[in-house]
Motif scaffolding. Structure first.
Motif, PDB file in Angstrom:
ATOM      1  N   GLY A   1      20.005   2.656   0.334  1.00 16.16           N
ATOM      2  CA  GLY A   1      20.798   1.543   0.296  1.00 16.16           C
ATOM      3  C   GLY A   1      20.395   0.235   1.117  1.00 16.16           C
ATOM      4  O   GLY A   1      20.832  -0.828   0.693  1.00 16.16           O
ATOM      5  N   GLY A   2      19.604   0.620   1.790  1.00 17.03           N
ATOM      6  CA  GLY A   2      18.969  -0.524   2.601  1.00 17.03           C
ATOM      7  C   GLY A   2      18.273  -0.295   4.088  1.00 17.03           C
ATOM      8  O   GLY A   2      18.801   0.664   4.541  1.00 17.03           O
ATOM      9  N   ILE A   3      17.743  -1.341   4.548  1.00 22.00           N
ATOM     10  CA  ILE A   3      17.293  -1.459   5.987  1.00 22.00           C
ATOM     11  C   ILE A   3      18.658  -1.739   7.001  1.00 22.00           C
ATOM     12  O   ILE A   3      19.198  -2.718   6.742  1.00 22.00           O
ATOM     13  CB  ILE A   3      16.301  -2.199   6.389  1.00 22.00           C
ATOM     14  N   CYS A   4      18.911  -0.853   7.743  1.00 18.45           N
ATOM     15  CA  CYS A   4      20.071  -1.150   8.570  1.00 18.45           C
ATOM     16  C   CYS A   4      19.746  -1.579   9.633  1.00 18.45           C
ATOM     17  O   CYS A   4      20.573  -2.676  10.419  1.00 18.45           O
ATOM     18  CB  CYS A   4      20.904   0.341   9.059  1.00 18.45           C
ATOM     19  N   ARG A   5      18.597  -1.325  10.307  1.00 15.45           N
ATOM     20  CA  ARG A   5      18.311  -1.779  11.744  1.00 15.45           C
ATOM     21  C   ARG A   5      16.756  -1.690  11.952  1.00 15.45           C
ATOM     22  O   ARG A   5      16.096  -0.639  11.501  1.00 15.45           O
ATOM     23  CB  ARG A   5      19.029  -1.339  12.692  1.00 15.45           C
ATOM     24  N   LEU A   6      15.964  -2.779  12.143  1.00 14.51           N
ATOM     25  CA  LEU A   6      14.416  -2.654  12.514  1.00 14.51           C
ATOM     26  C   LEU A   6      14.612  -3.618  13.887  1.00 14.51           C
ATOM     27  O   LEU A   6      14.401  -4.957  13.740  1.00 14.51           O
ATOM     28  CB  LEU A   6      13.759  -3.629  11.567  1.00 14.51           C
ATOM     29  N   PRO A   7      14.656  -3.088  14.883  1.00 13.02           N
ATOM     30  CA  PRO A   7      14.812  -3.713  16.131  1.00 13.02           C
ATOM     31  C   PRO A   7      13.515  -4.546  16.544  1.00 13.02           C
ATOM     32  O   PRO A   7      12.497  -4.327  16.040  1.00 13.02           O
ATOM     33  CB  PRO A   7      14.785  -2.422  17.193  1.00 13.02           C
ATOM     34  N   LYS A   8      13.890  -5.504  17.248  1.00 16.51           N
ATOM     35  CA  LYS A   8      12.927  -6.603  17.331  1.00 16.51           C
ATOM     36  C   LYS A   8      11.602  -6.092  18.315  1.00 16.51           C
ATOM     37  O   LYS A   8      12.001  -5.293  19.265  1.00 16.51           O
ATOM     38  CB  LYS A   8      13.372  -7.786  18.195  1.00 16.51           C
ATOM     39  N   PRO A   9      10.449  -6.150  17.966  1.00  9.17           N
ATOM     40  CA  PRO A   9       9.269  -5.368  18.980  1.00  9.17           C
ATOM     41  C   PRO A   9       9.440  -5.610  20.273  1.00  9.17           C
ATOM     42  O   PRO A   9       9.707  -7.099  20.733  1.00  9.17           O
ATOM     43  CB  PRO A   9       7.861  -6.093  18.151  1.00  9.17           C
ATOM     44  N   GLU A  10       9.446  -4.787  21.040  1.00 10.02           N
ATOM     45  CA  GLU A  10       9.657  -4.863  22.454  1.00 10.02           C
ATOM     46  C   GLU A  10       8.482  -5.004  23.201  1.00 10.02           C
ATOM     47  O   GLU A  10       7.895  -3.829  23.313  1.00 10.02           O
ATOM     48  CB  GLU A  10      10.492  -3.802  22.845  1.00 10.02           C
ATOM     49  N   PRO A  11       7.756  -6.149  23.748  1.00  4.82           N
ATOM     50  CA  PRO A  11       6.538  -5.926  24.376  1.00  4.82           C
ATOM     51  C   PRO A  11       6.596  -5.278  25.767  1.00  4.82           C
ATOM     52  O   PRO A  11       7.550  -5.327  26.434  1.00  4.82           O
ATOM     53  CB  PRO A  11       6.085  -7.388  24.479  1.00  4.82           C
ATOM     54  N   VAL A  12       5.625  -4.611  25.983  1.00  9.06           N
ATOM     55  CA  VAL A  12       5.573  -3.845  27.411  1.00  9.06           C
ATOM     56  C   VAL A  12       5.250  -4.802  28.390  1.00  9.06           C
ATOM     57  O   VAL A  12       4.249  -5.611  28.281  1.00  9.06           O
ATOM     58  CB  VAL A  12       4.289  -2.940  27.279  1.00  9.06           C
ATOM     59  N   ALA A  13       5.966  -4.862  29.644  1.00  9.00           N
ATOM     60  CA  ALA A  13       5.702  -5.407  30.523  1.00  9.00           C
ATOM     61  C   ALA A  13       4.663  -4.888  31.703  1.00  9.00           C
ATOM     62  O   ALA A  13       4.788  -3.913  32.025  1.00  9.00           O
ATOM     63  CB  ALA A  13       7.035  -5.786  31.469  1.00  9.00           C
ATOM     64  N   GLN A  14       3.402  -5.669  31.627  1.00 15.30           N
ATOM     65  CA  GLN A  14       2.521  -5.227  32.495  1.00 15.30           C
ATOM     66  C   GLN A  14       2.811  -5.332  33.815  1.00 15.30           C
ATOM     67  O   GLN A  14       3.035  -6.537  34.311  1.00 15.30           O
ATOM     68  CB  GLN A  14       1.203  -5.965  31.995  1.00 15.30           C
TER      69      GLN A  14
ATOM     70  N   ALA B   1       3.874  -7.220  13.192  1.00 13.61           N
ATOM     71  CA  ALA B   1       4.438  -7.740  14.162  1.00 13.61           C
ATOM     72  C   ALA B   1       4.491  -6.844  15.676  1.00 13.61           C
ATOM     73  O   ALA B   1       4.096  -7.365  16.804  1.00 13.61           O
ATOM     74  CB  ALA B   1       5.768  -8.090  14.090  1.00 13.61           C
ATOM     75  N   ARG B   2       4.540  -5.554  15.480  1.00 11.46           N
ATOM     76  CA  ARG B   2       4.484  -4.798  16.513  1.00 11.46           C
ATOM     77  C   ARG B   2       2.981  -4.434  16.976  1.00 11.46           C
ATOM     78  O   ARG B   2       2.465  -4.402  18.075  1.00 11.46           O
ATOM     79  CB  ARG B   2       4.955  -3.423  16.018  1.00 11.46           C
ATOM     80  N   LYS B   3       1.863  -4.570  15.816  1.00 15.83           N
ATOM     81  CA  LYS B   3       0.580  -4.271  16.138  1.00 15.83           C
ATOM     82  C   LYS B   3       0.058  -5.280  16.936  1.00 15.83           C
ATOM     83  O   LYS B   3      -0.878  -5.205  17.614  1.00 15.83           O
ATOM     84  CB  LYS B   3      -0.147  -3.923  14.683  1.00 15.83           C
ATOM     85  N   GLN B   4       0.568  -6.651  16.761  1.00 16.10           N
ATOM     86  CA  GLN B   4      -0.044  -7.892  17.078  1.00 16.10           C
ATOM     87  C   GLN B   4       0.479  -7.928  18.813  1.00 16.10           C
ATOM     88  O   GLN B   4      -0.414  -8.936  19.513  1.00 16.10           O
ATOM     89  CB  GLN B   4       0.387  -9.277  16.415  1.00 16.10           C
ATOM     90  N   ARG B   5       1.180  -7.270  19.149  1.00 20.89           N
ATOM     91  CA  ARG B   5       1.546  -7.024  20.479  1.00 20.89           C
ATOM     92  C   ARG B   5       1.345  -5.787  21.002  1.00 20.89           C
ATOM     93  O   ARG B   5       1.156  -4.808  20.448  1.00 20.89           O
ATOM     94  CB  ARG B   5       3.180  -7.407  20.831  1.00 20.89           C
ATOM     95  N   CYS B   6       1.398  -5.710  22.372  1.00 17.91           N
ATOM     96  CA  CYS B   6       1.502  -4.244  23.050  1.00 17.91           C
ATOM     97  C   CYS B   6       2.937  -3.852  23.142  1.00 17.91           C
ATOM     98  O   CYS B   6       3.607  -4.445  24.177  1.00 17.91           O
ATOM     99  CB  CYS B   6       0.710  -4.486  24.337  1.00 17.91           C
ATOM    100  N   CYS B   7       3.311  -3.108  22.246  1.00 21.60           N
ATOM    101  CA  CYS B   7       4.898  -2.678  22.277  1.00 21.60           C
ATOM    102  C   CYS B   7       4.900  -1.171  22.767  1.00 21.60           C
ATOM    103  O   CYS B   7       4.199  -0.430  22.702  1.00 21.60           O
ATOM    104  CB  CYS B   7       5.429  -2.907  20.936  1.00 21.60           C
ATOM    105  N   HIS B   8       6.173  -1.083  23.328  1.00 21.72           N
ATOM    106  CA  HIS B   8       6.671   0.193  23.359  1.00 21.72           C
ATOM    107  C   HIS B   8       6.875   1.039  22.245  1.00 21.72           C
ATOM    108  O   HIS B   8       6.765   0.829  21.212  1.00 21.72           O
ATOM    109  CB  HIS B   8       8.114   0.309  24.066  1.00 21.72           C
ATOM    110  N   ARG B   9       6.523   2.454  22.304  1.00 14.19           N
ATOM    111  CA  ARG B   9       6.820   3.116  21.065  1.00 14.19           C
ATOM    112  C   ARG B   9       8.114   3.117  20.544  1.00 14.19           C
ATOM    113  O   ARG B   9       9.116   2.631  21.196  1.00 14.19           O
ATOM    114  CB  ARG B   9       6.657   4.714  21.734  1.00 14.19           C
ATOM    115  N   GLN B  10       8.298   3.303  19.218  1.00  9.63           N
ATOM    116  CA  GLN B  10       9.457   3.176  18.490  1.00  9.63           C
ATOM    117  C   GLN B  10       9.888   4.476  17.673  1.00  9.63           C
ATOM    118  O   GLN B  10       9.041   4.893  17.153  1.00  9.63           O
ATOM    119  CB  GLN B  10       9.379   1.976  17.590  1.00  9.63           C
TER     120      GLN B  10
END
Length: 719
Positions: free
Chosen positions: A160-173, A15-24
């Motif tokens: 024990g599990g995934i605590c948090r995978l933030p929603k991909p944040e697209p870069v505002a051009q 999902a991150r790859k399909q958008r132009c996102c900030h670094r994570q």
């Protein structure tokens, strides 16, 4: 080990790859085996992209560099950067790796279980722990663990599990930030237009934080100058650091072939990289010289290059890599201003490798206290006090290390004032045992700061004899070891010292007695701490020597070699406090003037000699302690515990006694005396001595001279 849904991670990455996102920023916390398992979907996702890794411990990533080699990442770029914190958590190394991660990339940290990380024993901690010390609880790692858990924009995967995978944040051009090709930013375009003029002479300093396109800009400028018939020489500390520069060359001159590694030729002119010690570097003074990451090079080298070339561009990173950028500005730039009066200063602020408002950069700079600047305003009027006590305007207090955030202004001031201070100092401030920070404050401003380290004491008792004889050197305890070895006295190692590690005053509060008052406040505190002596070591300049003398410090030992970065000789000074240390004052003074008499440049220390006025008295006096000290030093040289080049004064002392009675010696002793007299005459240039006796080099010369000591020292009159 509890499982984690790898497919969920893969879907998130897609999902991150399909958008132009900030670094994570991603943190994986757990056992080494757990971290290795959770790395798999990340490595698989970036299988066709460049991956860089730091940390050579338990999470074995192919091609990973040990932390001490983090500087080799200069000029590199990747989409996935992996940091193995099981080796150690060092801010400077993490920033090095973070600076290579490009847009839409991942900076991934593998750390021990969050709840246990504060108590984890790191693999390499010698950079801040002295001999006999341990770090059972890390305040710094506790602070970082809390940050990782609390920041909602940081991805967190725990055993024990995934605590948090933030929603991909697209870069505002932002159209206003777009620049025409080949430029990656308007900053870069404007800097190119400012610097691209082909002039016969001129100096320029180009500064930027990491990821601002500085190296690419240098390459485009080099190609532009080549097209106008100017050769360009690029020099740097590491060859790989200029790879990005040569990529920049391709933006302007894509069709010019590379004739050899890091060299592009067009007719009789070329662009080429040369190391700073290459014999051909100074051949073409008409070429444009680019010095990449200039803060990594010794100041004398920079000065020599600037005086030789007519057109020089010096570039340096300000934050997030060397940690010396601001120090470079405070030490080298004043010389540049004085020497050339006018020079160009260009800065890049807009990132190119990643998008503006990058959350990874913002998080790391804030967490590692790099987002604050010390007071730079007009001079502030304050009452002058020589007591070091609080007034209504000034308070002198020890900083409480409740959180690294409390060190914010202190660290920024230290990094500005001291060119050797890096962001790793934050670990020392937080976690180094017996490390304290005294701060002078005015309202909310940090006016000045002293950082100290308590050294020596009974903790060195088991190794004191080895330290005094030169057979062992332990980590830390610099003052205790230096004085013990200097006097060949084990008891000096077990005295307790307070070493002033750093002292700095904000520019707005200088020349108002703040530094002096800080020292008075420190001494007042030390009177209650069973400290035998206060010490300081620094690059010797006349102003600094006079300052420390005015505070009651006395010279102990002058270094024999200039510092590679500052070109200054070090000077160790002390201020005895208890009777135990004061009893050694005369012997220390005798040893100082004895060694100074054979120093390569004794005149540099005239400031302490003229104010002290005790040199003749010290050299004339020869009590039992002085004789015993020199004899023990010479025996250490004979036994191979101490090198003869580090016993200059004692060798000269022996020769003075032997020369006076040379007529009573046998032939063997006379020969040894002649050899050592010739050796002493060549202390600073051994070539004539090597040639005279047919030796192969310095090592054999030292061994040959050492062999001549035995018949003289063992002789009854002198032993």
């Amino acid at each position: 080990m509890s499982g984690v849904d790898s497919q969920q991670i893969s879907d998130w990455l897609l999902a991150r790859k399909q958008r132009c996102c900030h670094r994570q920023l991603v943190v994986i916390s757990g056992s080494p085996a757990f971290c290795k398992q959770q790395l798999l979907p990340f490595v698989s996702h970036f299988s066709t992209e460049s991956v860089l890794a730091l940390g050579h411990s338990q999470v074995s990533v192919p091609g990973a560099l040990p932390l001490k080699q983090a500087t080799q990442l200069l000029g590199q770029s990747c989409k996935l950067g992996i940091y193995d914190a099981f080796e150690a958590f060092r801010p400077s190394a993490l920033l090095s790796l973070a600076g290579t991660v490009a847009d839409n990339g991942i900076l991934l940290l593998c750390v021990p279980p969050i709840a246990e990380w504060s108590y984890y024993t790191e693999q390499t901690t010698n950079h801040y722990l002295s001999h006999g010390q341990t770090c059972e609880y890390s305040l710094f790692r506790t602070y970082m663990a809390q940050l990782f858990c609390s920041r909602q924009d940081i991805a967190l995967i725990k055993d024990g599990g995934i605590c948090r995978l933030p929603k991909p944040e697209p870069v505002a051009q932002n159209p206003s930030l777009l620049a025409p090709a080949p430029f990656a930013s308007l900053d870069q375009q404007q800097a190119f237009e400012q610097l691209s003029h082909v002039s016969e002479s001129g100096m320029c300093v180009l500064t930027a934080d990491r990821g601002r396109g500085k190296s690419t800009l240098l390459g485009m400028l080099a190609a532009h100058w080549l097209k106008f018939g100017k050769s360009v020489i690029i020099c740097s500390r590491f060859p790989d650091s200029v790879n990005a520069i040569f990529k920049g060359v391709r933006h302007i001159a894509p069709d010019i072939p590379e004739t050899s590694a890091r060299q592009i030729q067009q007719g009789e002119h070329c662009i080429r990289w040369l190391p700073v010690d290459h014999p051909e570097l100074y051949k073409d003074a008409e070429a444009v010289l680019i010095i990449d990451e200039a803060a990594n090079l010794p100041i004398p080298t920079l000065q020599s290059l600037c005086l030789h070339f007519k057109r020089v561009v010096l570039s340096t990173t300000m934050r997030g890599y060397e940690g010396t950028g601001r120090g470079f500005l405070t030490r080298f730039i004043p010389w540049l201003k004085q020497q050339f009066q006018t020079y160009e200063r260009v800065s890049l602020s807009m990132p190119c490798r990643w998008a503006p408002d990058d959350p990874v950069e913002e998080t790391l700079y804030k967490a590692l206290q790099l987002d604050d600047e010390p007071s730079q305003g007009d001079s502030v009027a304050l009452p002058t006090s020589k007591t070091g006590k609080d007034t209504e305007e000034v308070r002198y207090t020890f900083l409480s290390a409740e959180s690294p955030e409390s060190f914010n202004k202190v660290l920024s001031l230290l990094m500005t004032a001291h060119y050797q201070t890096t962001v790793d100092e934050l670990i020392r401030l937080c976690d180094s045992p017996e490390n304290y920070t005294l701060v002078a404050t005015h309202q909310d401003d940090v006016m000045g700061v002293i950082n100290i380290q308590i050294e020596g004491g009974t903790i060195l008792q088991p190794v004191a004899n080895d330290i005094a004889s030169g057979t062992r050197r332990v980590n830390g305890h610099l003052s205790a070891q230096a004085l013990s070895l200097y006097l060949a006295d084990p008891a000096m190692a077990t005295q307790r010292y307070c070493r002033i590690n750093r002292i700095a005053v904000s520019e707005a509060y200088r020349r108002k007695g703040i530094a002096t008052n800080l020292i008075h406040a420190l001494i007042h505190w030390l009177n209650e701490q069973s400290i035998d002596a206060l010490t300081t070591s620094f690059g010797a300049t006349e102003s600094l020597m006079r300052f420390w003398q005015s505070c009651g410090f006395e010279a102990v030992k002058a270094g024999l070699k200039r510092d590679a970065s500052s070109a200054e000789y070090s000077l160790l000074m002390w201020k005895p406090i208890t009777a135990k240390s004061r009893d050694k004052r005369n012997l220390v003074a005798q040893r100082f003037y004895q060694e100074l008499s054979v120093h390569p440049t004794p005149e540099l220390f005239n400031a302490v000699i003229k104010q002290d006025g005790a040199s003749e008295t010290c050299l004339a006096a020869e009590n039992d302690d002085f004789v015993t000290c020199n004899t023990d030093i010479l025996k250490q040289v004979i036994n191979g515990h101490r090198q003869i080049q580090h016993a200059r004064g004692s060798v000269v002392w022996l020769l003075a006694r032997c020369n006076a009675t040379a007529s009573d010696m046998n032939n063997k002793m006379t020969h040894s005396l002649d050899v050592l007299n010739n050796f002493v005459a060549c202390f600073d240039d051994l070539f004539p001595f090597i040639k005279q006796y047919g030796l192969t080099g310095k090592k054999q010369a030292y061994e040959f001279a050492t062999g001549q000591l035995t018949p003289l020292v063992s002789h009854g009159k002198y032993g």
